[in-house]
Design a protein around this motif. Structure first.
Motif, PDB file in Angstrom:
ATOM      1  N   GLN A  81      62.599  45.579  65.728  1.00 35.07           N
ATOM      2  CA  GLN A  81      62.392  47.484  65.235  1.00 35.07           C
ATOM      3  C   GLN A  81      61.990  47.513  63.910  1.00 35.07           C
ATOM      4  N   VAL A  82      62.346  46.826  62.851  1.00 37.14           N
ATOM      5  CA  VAL A  82      62.228  46.938  60.857  1.00 37.14           C
ATOM      6  C   VAL A  82      60.735  45.531  60.480  1.00 37.14           C
ATOM      7  N   ARG A  83      60.734  44.580  61.835  1.00 38.16           N
ATOM      8  CA  ARG A  83      60.132  44.080  61.731  1.00 38.16           C
ATOM      9  C   ARG A  83      58.740  44.235  61.861  1.00 38.16           C
ATOM     10  N   LEU A  84      58.708  45.011  63.188  1.00 39.26           N
ATOM     11  CA  LEU A  84      57.697  45.975  63.239  1.00 39.26           C
ATOM     12  C   LEU A  84      56.991  47.780  63.236  1.00 39.26           C
ATOM     13  N   SER A  85      57.910  48.111  61.873  1.00 38.69           N
ATOM     14  CA  SER A  85      58.039  48.944  60.945  1.00 38.69           C
ATOM     15  C   SER A  85      57.279  48.328  60.012  1.00 38.69           C
ATOM     16  N   ASP A  86      57.764  47.048  60.081  1.00 39.56           N
ATOM     17  CA  ASP A  86      57.533  46.958  58.231  1.00 39.56           C
ATOM     18  C   ASP A  86      55.696  46.198  58.334  1.00 39.56           C
ATOM     19  N   GLN A  87      55.481  45.658  59.921  1.00 41.61           N
ATOM     20  CA  GLN A  87      54.260  45.370  60.028  1.00 41.61           C
ATOM     21  C   GLN A  87      52.727  46.455  60.405  1.00 41.61           C
ATOM     22  N   HIS A  88      53.835  47.637  60.684  1.00 42.69           N
ATOM     23  CA  HIS A  88      52.418  49.084  60.888  1.00 42.69           C
ATOM     24  C   HIS A  88      52.684  49.205  59.589  1.00 42.69           C
ATOM     25  N   ALA A  89      53.675  49.723  58.670  1.00 44.88           N
ATOM     26  CA  ALA A  89      53.325  49.753  56.822  1.00 44.88           C
ATOM     27  C   ALA A  89      52.510  48.815  56.437  1.00 44.88           C
ATOM     28  N   ARG A  90      52.252  47.882  57.219  1.00 46.31           N
ATOM     29  CA  ARG A  90      51.722  46.821  56.024  1.00 46.31           C
ATOM     30  C   ARG A  90      50.072  47.454  56.932  1.00 46.31           C
ATOM     31  N   GLU A  91      49.681  47.937  58.317  1.00 44.36           N
ATOM     32  CA  GLU A  91      48.732  48.625  58.279  1.00 44.36           C
ATOM     33  C   GLU A  91      48.298  49.309  58.221  1.00 44.36           C
ATOM     34  N   LYS A  92      48.438  50.215  57.289  1.00 40.26           N
ATOM     35  CA  LYS A  92      48.504  51.434  57.091  1.00 40.26           C
ATOM     36  C   LYS A  92      47.957  51.350  55.501  1.00 40.26           C
ATOM     37  N   VAL A  93      46.525  52.297  55.502  1.00 40.01           N
ATOM     38  CA  VAL A  93      46.024  52.270  54.076  1.00 40.01           C
ATOM     39  C   VAL A  93      46.485  53.524  53.048  1.00 40.01           C
ATOM     40  N   ARG A  94      47.010  53.722  52.222  1.00 41.19           N
ATOM     41  CA  ARG A  94      47.163  55.006  51.555  1.00 41.19           C
ATOM     42  C   ARG A  94      45.859  55.079  50.261  1.00 41.19           C
ATOM     43  N   VAL A  95      44.629  56.132  50.802  1.00 45.51           N
ATOM     44  CA  VAL A  95      43.357  56.974  49.362  1.00 45.51           C
ATOM     45  C   VAL A  95      44.554  57.849  48.808  1.00 45.51           C
ATOM     46  N   ALA A  96      44.102  57.483  47.396  1.00 42.31           N
ATOM     47  CA  ALA A  96      43.995  58.657  46.659  1.00 42.31           C
ATOM     48  C   ALA A  96      42.642  59.108  45.931  1.00 42.31           C
ATOM     49  N   SER A  97      42.612  60.006  46.208  1.00 42.37           N
ATOM     50  CA  SER A  97      40.809  60.356  46.055  1.00 42.37           C
ATOM     51  C   SER A  97      40.715  62.071  45.360  1.00 42.37           C
ATOM     52  N   VAL A  98      39.831  61.870  44.423  1.00 44.83           N
ATOM     53  CA  VAL A  98      39.213  63.726  43.522  1.00 44.83           C
ATOM     54  C   VAL A  98      38.330  64.267  44.537  1.00 44.83           C
ATOM     55  N   ILE A  99      37.603  63.273  45.218  1.00 49.66           N
ATOM     56  CA  ILE A  99      37.232  64.276  46.490  1.00 49.66           C
ATOM     57  C   ILE A  99      37.179  63.936  47.748  1.00 49.66           C
ATOM     58  N   VAL A 100      37.443  65.488  48.143  1.00 50.29           N
ATOM     59  CA  VAL A 100      37.928  65.847  49.916  1.00 50.29           C
ATOM     60  C   VAL A 100      37.632  65.215  50.823  1.00 50.29           C
ATOM     61  N   ASP A 101      36.231  65.259  50.804  1.00 48.61           N
ATOM     62  CA  ASP A 101      35.578  64.889  52.500  1.00 48.61           C
ATOM     63  C   ASP A 101      35.181  63.372  51.734  1.00 48.61           C
ATOM     64  N   LEU A 102      35.181  62.725  50.881  1.00 51.67           N
ATOM     65  CA  LEU A 102      35.020  61.195  50.525  1.00 51.67           C
ATOM     66  C   LEU A 102      35.212  60.478  51.806  1.00 51.67           C
ATOM     67  N   ILE A 103      37.059  60.258  51.903  1.00 52.33           N
ATOM     68  CA  ILE A 103      37.504  59.064  53.045  1.00 52.33           C
ATOM     69  C   ILE A 103      37.055  59.549  54.317  1.00 52.33           C
ATOM     70  N   GLY A 104      36.764  60.923  54.925  1.00 48.59           N
ATOM     71  CA  GLY A 104      36.367  61.677  55.891  1.00 48.59           C
ATOM     72  C   GLY A 104      34.691  60.809  56.075  1.00 48.59           C
ATOM     73  N   ASP A 105      34.219  60.370  55.365  1.00 47.73           N
ATOM     74  CA  ASP A 105      32.828  59.408  55.113  1.00 47.73           C
ATOM     75  C   ASP A 105      33.013  58.381  55.651  1.00 47.73           C
ATOM     76  N   LEU A 106      33.892  57.351  54.547  1.00 51.16           N
ATOM     77  CA  LEU A 106      33.696  56.518  54.436  1.00 51.16           C
ATOM     78  C   LEU A 106      34.804  55.689  56.152  1.00 51.16           C
ATOM     79  N   LEU A 107      35.493  56.232  56.785  1.00 53.36           N
ATOM     80  CA  LEU A 107      36.258  56.048  57.913  1.00 53.36           C
ATOM     81  C   LEU A 107      35.176  56.164  59.833  1.00 53.36           C
TER      82      LEU A 107
END
Length: 309
Positions: A81-107
């Motif tokens: 479970q720890v290894r799976l959790s680490d894998q999921h963490a590495r497959e998550k992208v965390r983004v901070a943005s000044v533009i509210v709708d930018l990420i929606g357009d990107l994704l």
């Protein structure tokens, strides 16, 4: 008593042969024998019967083996479970943005191609974006202008002139060019999801520009609503206006060039220097470059010919 002792006991109990257990565990037979004797001493019971070179579990040993199997099984599950959790963490992208709708357009297309990658978006102002990256709370950040701080990589994605956005039936809409003096007498909408606030502060210091701030917001939809209803105007990047026209060619909005040359709007992406990027983050990184290339194509397609200053 430790984990190794339990693993040695479990293997010997299953094989009922110290020689075979020694070969399987890559542990010398004398060491195995010493480990089992210490375990029996700690428990105060005999776990094995030893007769004529053969070794078998006692009744007490069988009871203990059932518990050992359960404990080591739970430990294996915990490791998985720890290894799976680490894998999921590495497959998550965390983004901070000044533009509210930018990420929606990107994704919009990216998540279709990479459904296993999850995202976490933080909506922040410029300084807060930098703080998120420096604290490793986000992998990437989108800000207006270079961060001016060591330890960050900055890649400029877009640079464009600032214009005035206003309704087509606004009293000033028949002009082709407007001055800061004209804007100062108008009701101004300030969009804080961009760097509008920082720009106005800079203009107030360097050019003594003090407009009538009618409405401050951090949502583009509110800004558009105010402008199209003729309740105010805003200073915005030209690319912002072109994108709106691309999404809705009939929108009740036009743009005017500003006579004075203002600092350009510069949108860039930042990341912490020297930090290893996961495969998911690298894929997102490639997406960003492709997205802004397409944005430039849109800008060329819907380009407006601004008058000379």
């Amino acid at each position: 008593m430790d984990i190794l002792q339990l693993q040695y006991f479990q293997t010997i109990a299953r094989l009922e042969n110290i020689t075979k257990a020694s070969e399987l565990l890559y542990v010398a037979q004398p060491n195995l024998s010493v480990s089992i004797k210490r375990l029996e001493k700690d428990l105060g019971v005999a776990l094995f019967e030893r007769r004529r070179g053969k070794i078998r579990l006692t009744d007490t040993g069988r009871v203990f083996l059932a518990y050992v199997d359960d404990v080591l099984g739970q430990l294996d599950d915990a490791v998985a479970q720890v290894r799976l959790s680490d894998q999921h963490a590495r497959e998550k992208v965390r983004v901070a943005s000044v533009i509210v709708d930018l990420i929606g357009d990107l994704l919009q297309d990216f998540l279709t191609e990479h459904p296993d990658i999850s995202f976490r978006q933080f909506n922040c102002r410029n300084g807060e974006v930098v703080e998120k990256i420096m604290n490793s709370d986000a992998d990437f950040g989108f800000i207006f202008g270079p961060p001016g701080q060591a330890g960050l990589e900055y890649i400029e994605m877009d640079r464009c002139e600032r214009i005035v956005q206003l309704a087509k039936d606004h009293p000033l809409a028949d002009r082709r060019i407007i001055s800061l003096k004209d804007i100062a007498g108008q009701r101004l909408v300030c969009n804080l999801s961009r760097d509008d606030g920082e720009l106005l502060e800079e203009l107030s210091r360097s050019r003594r520009f003090r407009p009538e701030l009618f409405y401050e917001c951090d949502d583009k939809r509110v800004e558009i609503s105010m402008i199209t209803r003729g309740r105010g105007l805003s200073i915005a990047p030209l690319s912002n206006f072109l994108k709106l026209k691309n999404e809705d060619p009939d929108i009740n909005m036009t743009c005017l060039r500003i006579r004075e040359e203002l600092p350009p709007a510069r949108l860039g992406m930042i990341r912490k220097s020297g930090v290893h990027l996961s495969q998911a983050a690298l894929q997102f990184y490639e997406l960003v470059h492709e997205f802004f290339q397409n944005e430039k194509k849109i800008a060329q397609q819907y380009a407006v010919r601004l008058p000379e200053r």
